[in-house]
Motif scaffolding. Structure first.
Motif: not given
Length: 142
Positions: A102-123
């Motif tokens: 028997k083979k041990e298997r590790l299933d690693v899924n990483h789903n990335v949704s969206g994209g870059i989140f840009i914060l407003p400029e600091k004041q």
């Protein structure tokens, strides 16, 4: 035995010992006696340790098909087989040791949704004290 002799140059007695080891089904003492060794056979075993392990590995590989067919035979049998659990366990152990278990298997899924989140400029926030009643603490320590 030719694959063993290419790794390390063996004497005729050593080759006979390894060949006898197969014929005696692993009886080390009898194999040493048949090869012409007398007395303490542990020195022979110590000097041929790697070759003996390679030989055992070859024996297991040779029996792997038998083990595989035994698993299938037990699976397909409609009648009760004597010692079926013991035979299944032995067959599975052989297959595990030759790498077919028997083979041990590790299933690693990483789903990335969206994209870059840009914060407003600091004041800059300027905090100034307002006029009010403040109490001064004397002798205050941390």
């Amino acid at each position: 035995m030719s694959s063993l002799t290419t790794k390390k140059k063996l004497t005729e007695k050593q080759e006979n010992f390894l060949n006898n080891l197969i014929e005696t089904k692993g009886n080390l003492k009898l194999s040493a006696e048949l090869a012409g060794y007398s007395g303490n056979h542990y020195q022979v075993i110590k000097s041929l340790k790697h070759e003996i392990v390679d030989l055992a590995s070859d024996v297991l590989a040779r029996e792997a098909p038998t083990a595989a067919f035994k698993l299938i035979e037990v699976l397909q049998s409609d009648k009760a087989l004597p010692q079926a659990n013991v035979k299944l366990q032995a067959a599975q152990t052989i297959l595990d040791r030759v790498g077919l278990g028997k083979k041990e298997r590790l299933d690693v899924n990483h789903n990335v949704s969206g994209g870059i989140f840009i914060l407003p400029e600091k004041q800059t926030i300027d905090i100034t004290a307002e006029e009010g009643d403040y109490e001064t603490l004397d002798n205050w320590t941390c």
